[in-house]
Design an enzyme around this catalytic site. Structure first.
Site, PDB file in Angstrom:
ATOM      1  N   LYS A  43       0.837  -1.204   0.000  1.00 60.34           N
ATOM      2  CA  LYS A  43       0.000   0.000   0.000  1.00 60.34           C
ATOM      3  C   LYS A  43       0.877   1.262   0.000  1.00 60.34           C
ATOM      4  O   LYS A  43       2.096   1.170   0.215  1.00 60.34           O
ATOM      5  CB  LYS A  43      -0.917  -0.057   1.223  1.00 60.34           C
ATOM      6  CG  LYS A  43      -1.868  -1.252   1.187  1.00 60.34           C
ATOM      7  CD  LYS A  43      -2.743  -1.269   2.418  1.00 60.34           C
ATOM      8  CE  LYS A  43      -3.716  -2.421   2.384  1.00 60.34           C
ATOM      9  NZ  LYS A  43      -4.663  -2.381   3.489  1.00 60.34           N
ATOM     10  N   TYR A  83     -12.441  -3.141  -3.000  1.00 64.43           N
ATOM     11  CA  TYR A  83     -12.983  -3.204  -1.634  1.00 64.43           C
ATOM     12  C   TYR A  83     -14.511  -3.128  -1.657  1.00 64.43           C
ATOM     13  O   TYR A  83     -15.100  -2.423  -0.863  1.00 64.43           O
ATOM     14  CB  TYR A  83     -12.422  -2.046  -0.805  1.00 64.43           C
ATOM     15  CG  TYR A  83     -10.995  -2.236  -0.330  1.00 64.43           C
ATOM     16  CD1 TYR A  83     -10.551  -3.442   0.210  1.00 64.43           C
ATOM     17  CD2 TYR A  83     -10.090  -1.182  -0.382  1.00 64.43           C
ATOM     18  CE1 TYR A  83      -9.243  -3.595   0.657  1.00 64.43           C
ATOM     19  CE2 TYR A  83      -8.774  -1.329   0.069  1.00 64.43           C
ATOM     20  CZ  TYR A  83      -8.364  -2.542   0.591  1.00 64.43           C
ATOM     21  OH  TYR A  83      -7.067  -2.685   1.046  1.00 64.43           O
ATOM     22  N   ASN A 146      -1.720  -0.275   7.327  1.00 67.08           N
ATOM     23  CA  ASN A 146      -1.222  -1.634   7.607  1.00 67.08           C
ATOM     24  C   ASN A 146      -0.335  -2.217   6.488  1.00 67.08           C
ATOM     25  O   ASN A 146      -0.194  -3.429   6.349  1.00 67.08           O
ATOM     26  CB  ASN A 146      -2.366  -2.578   8.000  1.00 67.08           C
ATOM     27  CG  ASN A 146      -3.379  -2.770   6.897  1.00 67.08           C
ATOM     28  OD1 ASN A 146      -3.264  -2.181   5.822  1.00 67.08           O
ATOM     29  ND2 ASN A 146      -4.374  -3.607   7.143  1.00 67.08           N
ATOM     30  N   HIS A 149      -1.696  -5.568   1.489  1.00 70.11           N
ATOM     31  CA  HIS A 149      -2.972  -6.282   1.327  1.00 70.11           C
ATOM     32  C   HIS A 149      -2.674  -7.671   0.775  1.00 70.11           C
ATOM     33  O   HIS A 149      -1.810  -7.824  -0.090  1.00 70.11           O
ATOM     34  CB  HIS A 149      -3.892  -5.538   0.357  1.00 70.11           C
ATOM     35  CG  HIS A 149      -5.077  -6.364  -0.068  1.00 70.11           C
ATOM     36  ND1 HIS A 149      -6.226  -6.464   0.690  1.00 70.11           N
ATOM     37  CD2 HIS A 149      -5.277  -7.169  -1.151  1.00 70.11           C
ATOM     38  CE1 HIS A 149      -7.079  -7.287   0.084  1.00 70.11           C
ATOM     39  NE2 HIS A 149      -6.521  -7.725  -1.027  1.00 70.11           N
ATOM     40  N   GLU A 160      -9.603 -10.631  -7.513  1.00 68.02           N
ATOM     41  CA  GLU A 160      -8.697  -9.480  -7.408  1.00 68.02           C
ATOM     42  C   GLU A 160      -7.631  -9.502  -8.508  1.00 68.02           C
ATOM     43  O   GLU A 160      -7.288  -8.461  -9.060  1.00 68.02           O
ATOM     44  CB  GLU A 160      -8.051  -9.460  -6.019  1.00 68.02           C
ATOM     45  CG  GLU A 160      -9.065  -9.111  -4.932  1.00 68.02           C
ATOM     46  CD  GLU A 160      -8.507  -9.243  -3.519  1.00 68.02           C
ATOM     47  OE1 GLU A 160      -7.312  -9.551  -3.364  1.00 68.02           O
ATOM     48  OE2 GLU A 160      -9.284  -9.039  -2.567  1.00 68.02           O
TER      49      GLU A 160
HETATM   50  N1  LIG Z   1     -11.357   0.072  11.498  1.00 66.93           N
HETATM   51  C1  LIG Z   1     -10.659   0.387  10.409  1.00 66.93           C
HETATM   52  N2  LIG Z   1     -10.202   1.648  10.228  1.00 66.93           N
HETATM   53  C2  LIG Z   1      -9.508   1.971   9.115  1.00 66.93           C
HETATM   54  N3  LIG Z   1      -9.184   1.078   8.132  1.00 66.93           N
HETATM   55  C3  LIG Z   1      -9.607  -0.182   8.287  1.00 66.93           C
HETATM   56  C4  LIG Z   1     -10.354  -0.590   9.417  1.00 66.93           C
HETATM   57  N4  LIG Z   1     -10.626  -1.916   9.278  1.00 66.93           N
HETATM   58  C5  LIG Z   1     -10.069  -2.300   8.111  1.00 66.93           C
HETATM   59  N5  LIG Z   1      -9.465  -1.265   7.531  1.00 66.93           N
HETATM   60  C6  LIG Z   1      -8.754  -1.246   6.234  1.00 66.93           C
HETATM   61  O1  LIG Z   1      -9.537  -1.980   5.313  1.00 66.93           O
HETATM   62  C7  LIG Z   1      -8.688  -2.891   4.663  1.00 66.93           C
HETATM   63  C8  LIG Z   1      -9.351  -4.134   4.172  1.00 66.93           C
HETATM   64  O2  LIG Z   1      -8.456  -5.162   3.913  1.00 66.93           O
HETATM   65  P1  LIG Z   1      -6.870  -5.004   3.993  1.00 66.93           P
HETATM   66  O3  LIG Z   1      -6.313  -6.286   4.433  1.00 66.93           O
HETATM   67  O4  LIG Z   1      -6.400  -4.400   2.733  1.00 66.93           O
HETATM   68  O5  LIG Z   1      -6.613  -3.934   5.158  1.00 66.93           O
HETATM   69  C9  LIG Z   1      -7.680  -3.267   5.730  1.00 66.93           C
HETATM   70  C10 LIG Z   1      -7.379  -1.924   6.351  1.00 66.93           C
HETATM   71  O6  LIG Z   1      -6.464  -1.180   5.582  1.00 66.93           O
END
Ligand SMILES: Nc1ncnc2c1ncn2[C@@H]1O[C@@H]2COP(=O)(O)O[C@H]2[C@H]1O
Length: 184
Positions: A43, A83, A146, A149, A160
């Site tokens: 990301k 998403y 985070n 993905h 995807e």
């Molecule tokens: N509570 C939250 N606040 C902000 N971002 C979130 C939250 N929960 C999930 N996400 C984001 O949504 C994404 C969905 O899948 P990812 O594994 O890409 O990683 C997740 C985070 O980046």
């Protein structure tokens, strides 16, 4: 003579359908699919923090095969398809802002059980719950940043990969130490 050949063909066709094919299915059903593929995306925070190389290194070191790679400035449209289950979540606007704030590096990795293993290597979505040794456990402290993905299922991976890559951008290749080595 013609009848004999016809009977022969019928016999082998019957044997294939009733015995050989089911037996082959049974024998191979327990084997891991070595061509299984998953989508991994570094990301914008991962790219900006120069973590791309380390993340690629982990997947190479584990033994997976890189079959597709590109750097993309994501559009809001592509992101909302990626998403689609999260569009109604209260955090979606900030997720969209973050994911479109800079380039992402998307990759397709191939190997046995790659979907499930990648999820383990990447760690819990919320880095506060991610184990040390996972990408998120080592490089991240907040769910909204985070780093990476990883597709969460075989079906999700298929969807995807099709969304991010065209078939021609995914390459099949073999390792130089597999099969016959070329003579000098
Ligand atoms: N509570 C939250 N606040 C902000 N971002 C979130 C939250 N929960 C999930 N996400 C984001 O949504 C994404 C969905 O899948 P990812 O594994 O890409 O990683 C997740 C985070 O980046």
């Amino acid at each position: 003579m013609t009848n004999f050949i016809r009977l022969h063909c019928l016999y082998w066709r019957g044997l294939w359908l009733t015995t050989i094919a089911p037996l082959l299915c049974l024998l191979t059903s327990g084997l891991p699919d070595v061509r299984e593929r998953t989508l991994i995306a570094v990301k914008p925070d991962g790219v900006q923090r120069r973590l791309v190389g380390q993340i690629i290194h982990r997947f190479e070191q584990r033994g997976f095969k890189l079959v597709g790679l590109k750097m993309v400035q994501v559009s809001e449209d592509l992101l909302s398809q990626h998403y689609r289950e999260l569009r109604a979540k209260p955090f979606y606007p900030s997720l969209q802002h973050y994911m479109t704030s800079g380039p992402v590096v998307v990759m397709v990795w191939e190997g046995p059980n790659v979907v499930q293993t990648s999820r383990k290597m990447v760690g819990h979505t919320n880095p506060t719950e991610a184990q040390a040794g996972t990408v998120r456990g080592d490089f991240s402290v907040h769910v909204s940043r985070n780093v990476v993905h990883a597709s969460d299922s075989l079906e999700g991976a298929r969807r995807e990969i099709q969304l991010w890559f065209q078939g021609k951008d995914l390459l099949n290749w073999e390792c130089c130490n597999q099969g016959n080595m070329m003579e000098d």
